[in-house]
Design an enzyme around this catalytic site. Sequence first.
Site, mmCIF file in Angstrom:
data_model
loop_
_atom_site.group_PDB
_atom_site.id
_atom_site.type_symbol
_atom_site.label_atom_id
_atom_site.label_comp_id
_atom_site.label_asym_id
_atom_site.label_seq_id
_atom_site.Cartn_x
_atom_site.Cartn_y
_atom_site.Cartn_z
ATOM 1 N N ARG A 123 0.852 -1.203 0.000
ATOM 2 C CA ARG A 123 0.000 0.000 0.000
ATOM 3 C C ARG A 123 0.877 1.239 0.000
ATOM 4 O O ARG A 123 0.998 1.943 0.994
ATOM 5 C CB ARG A 123 -0.957 -0.074 1.154
ATOM 6 C CG ARG A 123 -2.041 -1.053 0.722
ATOM 7 C CD ARG A 123 -3.144 -1.172 1.625
ATOM 8 N NE ARG A 123 -4.353 -1.436 0.869
ATOM 9 C CZ ARG A 123 -5.489 -1.737 1.414
ATOM 10 N NH1 ARG A 123 -5.599 -1.795 2.702
ATOM 11 N NH2 ARG A 123 -6.538 -1.966 0.668
ATOM 12 N N GLN A 128 -1.316 2.860 -5.711
ATOM 13 C CA GLN A 128 -2.706 3.228 -5.403
ATOM 14 C C GLN A 128 -3.661 2.927 -6.558
ATOM 15 O O GLN A 128 -4.750 2.409 -6.340
ATOM 16 C CB GLN A 128 -2.788 4.702 -5.028
ATOM 17 C CG GLN A 128 -2.862 4.860 -3.526
ATOM 18 C CD GLN A 128 -2.865 6.301 -3.070
ATOM 19 O OE1 GLN A 128 -2.952 7.206 -3.892
ATOM 20 N NE2 GLN A 128 -2.747 6.495 -1.787
ATOM 21 N N ASP A 131 -4.771 -0.729 -6.781
ATOM 22 C CA ASP A 131 -5.241 -1.326 -5.528
ATOM 23 C C ASP A 131 -6.656 -1.899 -5.670
ATOM 24 O O ASP A 131 -7.663 -1.229 -5.407
ATOM 25 C CB ASP A 131 -5.187 -0.243 -4.436
ATOM 26 C CG ASP A 131 -5.469 -0.793 -3.062
ATOM 27 O OD1 ASP A 131 -5.911 -1.955 -2.968
ATOM 28 O OD2 ASP A 131 -5.262 -0.068 -2.083
ATOM 29 N N SER A 134 -8.900 -2.048 -2.558
ATOM 30 C CA SER A 134 -9.628 -0.816 -2.245
ATOM 31 C C SER A 134 -10.798 -0.597 -3.200
ATOM 32 O O SER A 134 -11.894 -0.241 -2.765
ATOM 33 C CB SER A 134 -8.699 0.399 -2.319
ATOM 34 O OG SER A 134 -7.791 0.366 -1.255
ATOM 35 N N TYR A 229 -2.207 -1.919 8.076
ATOM 36 C CA TYR A 229 -3.220 -2.882 8.511
ATOM 37 C C TYR A 229 -3.124 -3.102 10.021
ATOM 38 O O TYR A 229 -2.024 -3.059 10.591
ATOM 39 C CB TYR A 229 -2.988 -4.244 7.858
ATOM 40 C CG TYR A 229 -3.205 -4.276 6.371
ATOM 41 C CD1 TYR A 229 -4.478 -4.287 5.834
ATOM 42 C CD2 TYR A 229 -2.120 -4.323 5.502
ATOM 43 C CE1 TYR A 229 -4.671 -4.338 4.464
ATOM 44 C CE2 TYR A 229 -2.309 -4.377 4.130
ATOM 45 C CZ TYR A 229 -3.588 -4.388 3.621
ATOM 46 O OH TYR A 229 -3.787 -4.444 2.267
#
Length: 384
Positions: A123, A128, A131, A134, A229
Site C-alpha cells: 500500500r 494506489q 489497488d 480498495s 493494517y
Amino acid sequence: MVKVLIPREWDAGETRVAISPEVVKRLAGRQVQCCVERGAGQQAGFSDEDYVAAGADLVTPGDRAMRSQSDIVLSVGPLGENTAALRPGALVIGQLAPHNNNGLLDQLEEGKLSAISLELLPRISRAQAMDALSSQANIAGYKAVLLAAAGLDRFMPMLMTAAGTVQPAKVVVIGAGVAGLQAVATARRLGAVVSVSDVRAAAQEQVESLGARFIPPPEQGVPGESGGYAKQATMSFLDAQRAGLSEHLNQADVVICTAQVPGRPAPMLITSAMVAAMRPGAVIVDLAVIQGGNCELSQAGQTVEHNGVKVIGADRLPGSVAHHASSLYARNLMSLLEALIDQEGVLKLDSEDELLAPSLISLDGNLRRTDLVPERATSSEMTS
Ligand code: NAD
C-alpha cells in the site's frame, strides 16, 4: 506484442470480469493484444461485440491452443482449472486468495507459472491506482448500507411529516478501513447517525471527518499495525472490546461489520448473546464473513434471523455491482500492466521491484511466498 488472455471466471458465481472494453483499447496502445473468452463479460454488462469493437480477439472458452500461446492470464478470483494448458513462464494475475488456497501453489509449481496476487500489492502511493482491494472494498461498503436499508423495518433519515417526526436510524460500523469508511459515507448520505469502532488510532480523524462518532478501543493491549493494517488482537482485548461495543449495539438499528486482519480470521466482535440483546428488526451486514465474520452467527451468502435481528453474511457484494466493480478492477489491472510492460511491448518481472517483492508469489514456478500457507512454510524458501 504481449498476448493477454481473459478467460471466463472459474467460479460460476462470479459476475465480474477482469477486463473492460475501455481497458482493452487502452492496452492496445501499449502493444498488448487482449483475447477474451466468449461471454466473459456478459454478467458485467460487456458484450462480446463491445470487446471486438475495442480491438479484442474473441476466443472459445477453454481453448487449449490459445492458452498455450498466452503470456498473461487475467482473472478476478482464483483461477481453478483455468491454469490448465498455460505455457511454462506464463504470468497469472488476480485476487488469487493465496492465504487459503494451497492448491494454487501446487498448480503454479507444477505448471512453472508466474503469479501476482493483487491482495499482496504494497500500500504505497505508486500502487494506489492498482489497488483492487480498495476498489472492490469501496463497492462492498456502499452496497452493504443499501442492503441494510432494504432489510430494515424503519427509515434511515430523520423525517418530519404531518403524521409526526421520525428519528434517524442509528448505524454502527465496525472497522474503518476502505469498506468501513465508504459505509460511513453512504449511511451519512442516507441521513443516519453513525458510530464507528476501529483499533487504529488514525481511524478516529477519518471517521470524524465524515461526520460520524468514533468509538475508542479499550485502552489496554491495542493491537499494533503493519503496513497500514491492524494486527491480530489478543483474546482479552477482544473481550474488552465486545463489552464496550455492547452498549452501542443495544441501541443500533444497523451494524455494518468490516473489521479484518490480513491473512488471519476476522475478529469475532458480536456474539449471539449480543445479537439477542439487540432491537428486533435491526440488521447486521457482515462483510468479513469470508474470513469467519465479525458476528458469531454470520454465514456466507445467507441471512440468519436471531431474535428478530437479521444477520446478512454478505460475501459477494462487489459482484452485485458487477459493471462498475469490473470497470474499476480493469483499471487497476491496466495500471499494473503499464508498470510491467515497457513501451516496446516487453513484459519484465523484476522480483526486487517494490511492487512485486511481496505480490509476485511465484516466478516460473519457484514459489516466493510459501510463508502465506503455514503447512508449506517449512518446505520452501521464505521471503518476508
Ligand atoms: P482491512 O480490510 O484489513 O480491515 C478493515 C478495518 O478493520 C481496518 O481499518 C482495521 O483497522 C479494522 N480492524 C481490525 N481489527 C479490528 C478490531 N478488532 N476492531 C475494529 N476494527 C478492526 O483494511 P483496509 O480496508 O484494506 O485498509 C486498512 C488501512 O489501509 C486503512 O487505513 C486504509 O485507509 C489504508 N489504505 C491505504 C492505502 C494506500 O496508502 N495506498 C490504500 C488502501 C487502504
